[in-house]
Each structure stands twice: as structure tokens, then as C-alpha cells.
Design a protein around this motif. Structure first.
Motif, PDB file in Angstrom:
ATOM      1  N   ALA A  54     -19.771   0.160 -32.249  1.00  0.00           N
ATOM      2  CA  ALA A  54     -19.417   1.346 -33.045  1.00  0.00           C
ATOM      3  C   ALA A  54     -20.323   1.421 -34.263  1.00  0.00           C
ATOM      4  CB  ALA A  54     -17.960   1.280 -33.488  1.00  0.00           C
ATOM      5  N   THR A  95      -8.754   1.945 -31.698  1.00  0.00           N
ATOM      6  CA  THR A  95      -8.291   0.595 -32.071  1.00  0.00           C
ATOM      7  C   THR A  95      -6.939   0.300 -31.420  1.00  0.00           C
ATOM      8  OG1 THR A  95      -9.479   0.559 -34.177  1.00  0.00           O
ATOM      9  CG2 THR A  95      -7.525  -0.848 -33.999  1.00  0.00           C
ATOM     10  N   ARG A 116     -11.548  -5.657 -40.840  1.00  0.00           N
ATOM     11  CA  ARG A 116     -10.347  -4.868 -40.508  1.00  0.00           C
ATOM     12  C   ARG A 116     -10.808  -3.582 -39.835  1.00  0.00           C
ATOM     13  NH1 ARG A 116      -8.391  -4.494 -46.419  1.00  0.00           N
ATOM     14  NH2 ARG A 116     -10.621  -4.895 -46.640  1.00  0.00           N
ATOM     15  N   PRO A 117     -10.134  -3.139 -38.760  1.00  0.00           N
ATOM     16  CA  PRO A 117     -10.608  -1.950 -38.029  1.00  0.00           C
ATOM     17  C   PRO A 117     -10.468  -0.675 -38.854  1.00  0.00           C
ATOM     18  CG  PRO A 117      -8.527  -2.726 -37.122  1.00  0.00           C
ATOM     19  CD  PRO A 117      -8.948  -3.745 -38.142  1.00  0.00           C
ATOM     20  N   ARG A 142     -21.982   1.322 -41.175  1.00  0.00           N
ATOM     21  CA  ARG A 142     -21.155   0.205 -40.689  1.00  0.00           C
ATOM     22  C   ARG A 142     -21.318   0.139 -39.171  1.00  0.00           C
ATOM     23  NH1 ARG A 142     -16.238  -2.721 -41.559  1.00  0.00           N
ATOM     24  NH2 ARG A 142     -14.775  -2.666 -39.818  1.00  0.00           N
ATOM     25  N   GLY A 192      -6.905   9.952 -29.816  1.00  0.00           N
ATOM     26  CA  GLY A 192      -6.098   9.033 -30.634  1.00  0.00           C
ATOM     27  C   GLY A 192      -6.927   7.878 -31.167  1.00  0.00           C
ATOM     28  N   GLY A 212     -10.159   2.275 -37.816  1.00  0.00           N
ATOM     29  CA  GLY A 212      -9.104   3.141 -37.279  1.00  0.00           C
ATOM     30  C   GLY A 212      -7.724   2.764 -37.776  1.00  0.00           C
ATOM     31  N   VAL A 215     -12.561  -7.403 -34.512  1.00  0.00           N
ATOM     32  CA  VAL A 215     -13.726  -6.635 -34.973  1.00  0.00           C
ATOM     33  C   VAL A 215     -14.775  -7.617 -35.485  1.00  0.00           C
ATOM     34  CG1 VAL A 215     -14.578  -4.908 -36.614  1.00  0.00           C
ATOM     35  CG2 VAL A 215     -12.283  -4.670 -35.640  1.00  0.00           C
TER      36      VAL A 215
END
Ligand SMILES: C=C(O[C@@H]1C=C(C(=O)O)C=C[C@H]1O)C(=O)O
Length: 171
Positions: free
Chosen positions: A81, A25, A103-104, A67, A22, A106, A38
Motif C-alpha cells: 500500500a 484492514t 498501526r493500520p 507512506r 469498506g 484504515g 503492518v
């Protein structure tokens, strides 16, 4: 224990995180009691590592957006990440990924209809992996995972490494 000999003890709580298909985030937002954030370390155009290009099925010299972020909980560095977003994938509805800022990823990915994900590859990042900021590693081997997502068939590679400060929250 030398990093190469590190093995995951059975039933360690980390396994559940390494194998969770899943949104990381969403799970970290819950785990952090809403303090999730983040921190973008870098987002720049370049070339993927050979193994990343192979996982994405792209030419090793294809232009990609690299990124690297730290996902934080309670202001602590929990996950490093590294995502590889091929320029050829960042078209149409994916163009917005060029300007994610803090902004994440995920948060956008898991809202996409028909999102597909390859099986997760779990791996041990030995201290020697110089892509990981040394200050985050505390001279120990770390466990991470990576997988390729597909949005409308366009591949995106996401890799995550769980950092010492996060492992302490599982104790
Ligand atoms: C893929 C996800 O996105 C997360 C957010 C990332 C980002 O903002 O760069 C990178 C890796 C992921 O942990 C997820 O939440 O599962």
C-alpha cells in the motif's frame, strides 16, 4: 500473457476485494484469522507523483507524507500500500497520522465521523512499475486500486496492490 493484455476474469474472487468500499484492514484481519500486521517500508516527506497530485487536487510540488507499507497475513506479504498524505491535510485531528508507525491507517480512518471516499479506481500494475518492490511481484502483473478519502474535507490518497501470496489465499 503480457501484463498489458491481462484482463480480470469475470466473477474472479479478487474482484470482490478490488471493489470493496469498506475497510481493507478489517477484511484482511478477518481473512488472516487475526494474524494481520503492518510492516512499514517507508514513511517520509516528499512530493507526490503527478497523477497522485492530480487525484488529490493539490499542487504537484506540495509537500506530502509518503507512506508505503506491506499488509501481512500469517506473516506473508499480502498487500503493498502507498498512501499520500498532504501536509496541508495533516492538521487538527489528522495530525496523529504523522506518527502512525505500524498501526493500520484504515483502523483510524474508518472511525472518523463523516468520512467520505471517492469512487475506487481499479488498475493493473505492470511489472514495470518500479515503485513496487520487485521481490514482491514475482514477475507478474498485479491488480490494485486507489481512492481519495476525505476527513473533514481534507484529502488523503490510498493505493493498494494485491500481491501473489494473497492471490494464493483466494484459490
Ligand atoms: C485505508 C485503509 O488502510 C489500510 C492501511 C494502510 C496503512 O496502514 O498504511 C494502507 C492502506 C490500507 O489498506 C483500509 O484499511 O481500508
Amino acid at each position: 500473457m503480457p501484463p498489458t493484455a491481462l484482463t480480470l476474469k469475470r466473477h474472479t474472487p479478487l474482484l470482490s476485494w478490488l471493489q470493496d468500499p469498506g475497510s481493507l484492514t478489517t477484511r484482511l484481519q478477518r481473512h488472516s484469522q487475526g494474524t494481520f500486521s503492518v510492516q512499514v517500508l517507508t514513511q517520509h516527506w516528499g512530493r507526490a507523483e503527478p497523477s497522485e497530485a492530480a487525484a488529490l487536487g493539490i499542487h504537484p510540488r506540495a509537500r506530502v507524507l509518503i507512506r508505503e507499507v506491506i499488509l501481512q497475513g500469517h506473516g506473508q506479504p499480502w498487500v503493498w500500500a502507498r498512501s499520500i498524505l498532504p501536509q496541508a491535510s495533516l492538521t487538527g485531528s489528522l495530525r496523529c497520522l504523522r506518527k502512525l508507525d505500524n498501526r493500520p491507517l484504515g483502523g483510524w480512518l474508518f472511525k472518523q465521523p463523516g468520512l467520505q471516499r471517492d469512487p475506487l479506481e481499479v488498475t493493473c500494475y505492470a511489472v514495470a512499475d518500479d515503485r513496487l518492490p520487485a521481490a514482491l511481484v514475482n514477475d507478474q502483473a498485479l491488480w490494485g486500486r486507489r481512492s481519495v478519502f476525505y476527513v473533514h474535507g481534507k484529502p488523503l490518497l490510498v493505493g493498494e496492490v494485491f500481491l501473489p501470496a494473497f492471490l494464493q489465499t483466494l484459490e
